[in-house]
Design an enzyme around this catalytic site. Structure first.
Site, PDB file in Angstrom:
ATOM      1  N   SER A  88       8.658  -2.723   7.802  1.00 48.20           N
ATOM      2  CA  SER A  88       8.347  -1.289   7.717  1.00 48.20           C
ATOM      3  C   SER A  88       8.920  -0.516   8.899  1.00 48.20           C
ATOM      4  CB  SER A  88       6.829  -1.080   7.707  1.00 48.20           C
ATOM      5  OG  SER A  88       6.237  -1.810   6.660  1.00 48.20           O
TER       6      SER A  88
HETATM    7  N1  SAH Z   1       4.251  -6.568   7.396  1.00 50.09           N
HETATM    8  C1  SAH Z   1       5.635  -7.014   7.260  1.00 50.09           C
HETATM    9  C2  SAH Z   1       6.425  -6.231   6.224  1.00 50.09           C
HETATM   10  C3  SAH Z   1       5.970  -6.523   4.890  1.00 50.09           C
HETATM   11  S1  SAH Z   1       7.070  -6.315   3.551  1.00 50.09           S
HETATM   12  C4  SAH Z   1       6.369  -6.993   8.566  1.00 50.09           C
HETATM   13  O1  SAH Z   1       5.796  -6.611   9.585  1.00 50.09           O
HETATM   14  O2  SAH Z   1       7.537  -7.402   8.563  1.00 50.09           O
HETATM   15  C5  SAH Z   1       5.906  -6.834   2.322  1.00 50.09           C
HETATM   16  C6  SAH Z   1       5.712  -8.324   2.244  1.00 50.09           C
HETATM   17  O3  SAH Z   1       4.661  -8.579   1.317  1.00 50.09           O
HETATM   18  C7  SAH Z   1       6.927  -9.077   1.724  1.00 50.09           C
HETATM   19  O4  SAH Z   1       7.324 -10.057   2.641  1.00 50.09           O
HETATM   20  C8  SAH Z   1       6.449  -9.676   0.417  1.00 50.09           C
HETATM   21  O5  SAH Z   1       7.019 -10.931   0.128  1.00 50.09           O
HETATM   22  C9  SAH Z   1       4.955  -9.783   0.664  1.00 50.09           C
HETATM   23  N2  SAH Z   1       4.131  -9.882  -0.544  1.00 50.09           N
HETATM   24  C10 SAH Z   1       4.331  -9.292  -1.748  1.00 50.09           C
HETATM   25  N3  SAH Z   1       3.345  -9.623  -2.600  1.00 50.09           N
HETATM   26  C11 SAH Z   1       2.501 -10.440  -1.926  1.00 50.09           C
HETATM   27  C12 SAH Z   1       1.297 -11.131  -2.286  1.00 50.09           C
HETATM   28  N4  SAH Z   1       0.767 -11.059  -3.510  1.00 50.09           N
HETATM   29  N5  SAH Z   1       0.694 -11.870  -1.316  1.00 50.09           N
HETATM   30  C13 SAH Z   1       1.225 -11.985  -0.067  1.00 50.09           C
HETATM   31  N6  SAH Z   1       2.358 -11.368   0.309  1.00 50.09           N
HETATM   32  C14 SAH Z   1       2.992 -10.606  -0.606  1.00 50.09           C
END
Ligand code: SAH
Length: 237
Positions: A88
């Site tokens: 993000s």
């Molecule tokens: N917080 C992260 C950015 C997140 S991007 C950072 O600091 O880099 C969103 C993430 O959520 C992705 O890596 C994606 O694979 C994950 N995601 C999507 N659906 C999910 C689920 N059901 N459970 C866990 N993670 C999930």
């Protein structure tokens, strides 16, 4: 590569053309200091919590992202981290963290580890961070990066965050960094009484960030910001 990612990269190259590119540790540190001043603390942005600003000033964002985009680490943008996912924008990380009102004694759950950066920022502010990532290789890489950088109070789980982490519940705060269509009930259930949750809800292009507060059987919730997150992936039943 997917078209939006290519467009994003081209945009970065365009933005970066007007900025000196940091490559040394001293230059990354300077870029990070400017990020805090110009993108977070500046009056138009308004991040005020001094502990949050301090954590954002300390955690090396460039260490959590792929080599190819590292020089853009401190720009005012999300960045690709592989597997179609993104880290993000720094402002969103700081904003969501501030909304959680993190306390030194808190145990916090994050859904969507991604790069591990948000977990690292939280780990500077609370006692323990538990973070769940559904894409196995991302979970593995984030866990390795967090360990390499000395963030020892973070536990990473590869799995479906929709279900939360019952074995570690209840949590003082929950942060969701991928967008479900609706607020997952298991997460509400795993929030401690008096706890706070921040979660983007809705379809791409029509998401709102919700802040929830649990007060006994009552849930107060308000939309606080329009956002654009990657969708929450549905896990196997
Ligand atoms: N917080 C992260 C950015 C997140 S991007 C950072 O600091 O880099 C969103 C993430 O959520 C992705 O890596 C994606 O694979 C994950 N995601 C999507 N659906 C999910 C689920 N059901 N459970 C866990 N993670 C999930």
């Amino acid at each position: 590569m997917r078209a939006p990612i290519v467009a994003l990269l081209l945009f970065h190259i365009f933005v970066a053309a007007g900025n000196p590119q940091p490559t040394t540790e001293a230059e990354f540190a300077l870029a990070r200091k400017r990020m805090v001043e110009e993108q977070l603390a500046a009056s138009g942005r308004g991040i005020k919590n001094p502990r949050v600003l301090e954590a954002m000033a300390t955690v090396p964002r460039h260490e959590f992202i792929p080599e190819a985009v590292r020089k853009y680490a401190y720009l005012d943008e999300p960045l690709p981290i592989g597997y179609g996912q993104t880290i993000s924008q720094p402002f969103i990380v700081a904003y969501m963290t501030e909304q959680l009102e993190p306390k030194a004694t808190d145990r916090v759950l994050e859904i969507g580890t991604g790069s591990g950066y948000q977990a690292a920022v939280l780990s500077r502010l609370v006692a323990e961070v538990f973070t769940i990532e559904i894409i196995g290789p991302l979970a593995k890489r984030a866990e390795a990066d967090l360990k390499r950088l000395g963030y020892t109070n973070v536990e990473v789980l590869a799995g479906d965050g929709y279900k939360g982490w019952p074995a570690r519940a209840p949590f003082d705060a929950i942060i969701v960094t991928c967008a479900p269509e609706q607020i997952p009930q298991p997460l509400v259930d795993q929030l401690r009484d008096g706890g706070r949750m921040i979660v983007p809800v809705g379809s791409p292009g029509a998401q709102e960030l919700y802040l929830l507060k649990k007060a006994g059987a009552k849930i107060e919730q308000q939309a606080v910001l329009r956002v654009w997150f990657v969708p929450m992936i549905k896990g196997a039943e």
